[in-house]
Design a protein around this motif. Structure first.
Motif, short mmCIF file in Angstrom:
data_model
loop_
_atom_site.label_atom_id
_atom_site.label_comp_id
_atom_site.label_asym_id
_atom_site.label_seq_id
_atom_site.Cartn_x
_atom_site.Cartn_y
_atom_site.Cartn_z
N ALA A 43 -7.89 -6.06 7.32
CA ALA A 43 -6.96 -6.01 6.19
C ALA A 43 -6.79 -4.57 5.78
O ALA A 43 -7.65 -3.71 6.03
N ALA A 44 -5.65 -4.27 5.15
CA ALA A 44 -5.38 -2.93 4.63
C ALA A 44 -4.92 -3.04 3.19
O ALA A 44 -4.16 -3.95 2.84
N LEU A 45 -5.38 -2.10 2.36
CA LEU A 45 -5.05 -2.10 0.93
C LEU A 45 -4.23 -0.88 0.58
O LEU A 45 -4.57 0.25 0.96
N ASP A 46 -3.16 -1.10 -0.16
CA ASP A 46 -2.40 -0.01 -0.77
C ASP A 46 -2.73 -0.06 -2.26
O ASP A 46 -2.45 -1.05 -2.93
N ILE A 47 -3.32 1.01 -2.77
CA ILE A 47 -3.81 1.02 -4.15
C ILE A 47 -2.87 1.85 -5.02
O ILE A 47 -2.48 2.96 -4.67
N GLY A 48 -2.49 1.31 -6.17
CA GLY A 48 -1.63 2.01 -7.10
C GLY A 48 -1.99 1.67 -8.52
O GLY A 48 -3.12 1.30 -8.82
N ALA A 49 -1.03 1.78 -9.44
CA ALA A 49 -1.27 1.47 -10.84
C ALA A 49 -0.28 0.44 -11.35
O ALA A 49 -0.64 -0.46 -12.10
N ASN A 50 1.00 0.55 -10.96
CA ASN A 50 1.96 -0.51 -11.33
C ASN A 50 1.54 -1.81 -10.66
O ASN A 50 1.47 -2.86 -11.29
N ASN A 51 1.29 -1.73 -9.35
CA ASN A 51 0.67 -2.83 -8.62
C ASN A 51 -0.69 -2.30 -8.17
O ASN A 51 -0.76 -1.38 -7.36
#
Length: 438
Positions: free
Chosen positions: A195-203
């Protein structure tokens, strides 16, 4: 494997509460006196290790072992400071635990062989105190302070040094107990998916797995609450008299803001890893935001990623919790994944507007979900490496032949847990306990 139990400690009487306050206040006083002398020696260019015998001064109140633990903790803080400065990093010398006028930070450390934690129907914690406090509160020469424990510590194993402190905002005493857990307790992954995670703040997190699943955790409401609290802190700070930098109310707001974030963060990690474990994921790729933040820095982005979501703290929590599932977390570069079209591979003909990524080839999809797909495709190497060519899991429109798609599972935070959004491919009401069989 190192883990930490956190629980509330309750004095059994007003006298016990007064005794415990006095014990923690004396600990803070020892820390401040020792820190003051070492800071003075440091700024004067003298050895910080040549100090008065504070163990002897405080042994009557704290007991020899506790006084020694505080001195060792202080020494460790100074060693960390020197280690960072030698590496060229800018940092300040160890500071004080509050002051007598504004109030000290009430905290102490108990050596691992000096306290007893008994669990059961009536869980309790026993800690040592100095002879002066024993005489003052009629504990008896051999008696220790007995406290009630609220909550059930999760981890068992070899206990470490206990940290005990008073939480002013909730008017409670709390304890942190580090334990060493046998690695044989770890669960084994059910398969070798990735699995790969894209980390942000809005999502906060967009996740794509090699099984074709996608998960999206929304964070806008959380960030707005964070900003509202930050504005209130700034307003109160502007009203402080000259020479004051904080107040009880400001400290309460800071603690409340941090706890709300940490609660949501910890719950997200647990919810996500439960799902990934069931999917058979054994490796999780996480984007290293260092280069991205340095290249695309802004006040708002910094507030979101560093202060609000605390990227590094999230990665540490993710890696620590993943150990329980036998899942490996790998930090990899995610450069250009937010601008790459998964249909034609272009990075120059794409446009991102808020949550949408469009491309001149006709592609349109959710930007963060697309980024996690591109990130996974770049780094995944399992037997299911052809997954991206067999199907796509983005919601998208294309001017040519339609491509198969699966709607992502979306989650919203309700201040207690992450619940599936009605926009998911199954509504909240459809969630059932899979352990119940009819």
């Amino acid at each position: 494997m190192r883990r930490t139990n956190t629980f509330v400690v309750r004095p059994r009487s007003d006298q016990d509460a007064e005794l415990l306050h006095e014990l923690l206040d004396a600990s803070a006083s020892l820390w401040n006196e020792l820190t003051y002398e070492r800071r003075q020696n440091y700024f004067d260019g003298e050895s910080i290790w040549d100090t008065a015998d504070y163990r002897k001064q405080y042994v009557g109140v704290l007991g020899s072992a506790t006084a020694q633990q505080l001195i060792r903790k202080n020494k460790s803080a100074w060693n960390s400071f020197f280690s960072l400065t030698e590496k060229g990093k800018h940092c300040s010398p160890p500071g004080y635990w509050g002051n007598e006028d504004d109030g000290r930070t009430l905290r102490t450390y108990i050596r691992n062989d000096q306290y007893t934690l008994e669990l059961g129907d009536r869980s309790r914690l026993e800690i040592p105190v100095g002879k002066e406090l024993k005489d003052k509160y009629d504990l008896g020469y051999t008696e220790r302070l007995r406290l009630e424990v609220a909550g059930v510590p999760k981890w068992g194993g070899k206990q470490g040094r206990l940290e005990l402190y008073y939480d002013e905002s909730s008017n409670q005493f709390r304890a942190f107990q580090p334990v060493t857990v046998d690695d044989s307790r770890l669960d084994a992954p059910l398969a070798s998916e990735e699995a790969a995670l894209d980390i942000g703040a809005n999502n906060l997190v967009a996740c794509t797995t090699t099984t074709g699943q996608q998960y999206l955790y929304h964070g806008r409401d959380l960030f707005e609450k964070f900003r509202d609290t930050t504005r209130e802190i700034s307003r109160l700070q502007s009203k402080l008299r000259e020479g004051r930098y904080s107040s009880n109310r400001i400290r309460q707001l800071y603690r409340g803001r941090r706890r709300r974030r940490d609660h949501a963060q910890n719950a997200l990690v647990r919810d996500l890893l439960d799902r990934l474990y069931e999917e058979g994921v054994s490796t999780v790729y996480v984007g290293d935001l260092t280069d991205v933040l340095e290249t695309h820095w802004s006040i708002r982005a910094n507030a979101k990623t560093h202060n609000f979501w605390a990227f590094r703290a999230f990665i540490d929590r993710l890696a620590c919790t993943a150990e329980e599932y036998g899942i490996t977390v790998e930090l990899r570069s995610e450069a250009w994944t937010t601008r790459t079209c998964p249909n034609c591979g272009s990075t120059t003909d794409t446009i991102r507007h808020q949550d949408t990524l469009t491309c001149s080839c006709g592609f349109e999809g959710h930007a963060d979900l697309v980024a996690s797909e591109s990130f996974l495709r770049r780094h995944q190497n399992s037997e299911s490496s052809g997954w991206r060519t067999r199907h796509t899991v983005s919601r998208q429109r294309h001017t040519g032949v339609p491509r198969p798609m699966a709607r992502p599972v979306r989650f919203e935070w309700d201040s207690h847990e992450w619940l599936e959004s009605p926009r998911s491919h199954r509504p909240k009401e459809a969630r059932t306990d899979q352990s119940i069989h009819v």
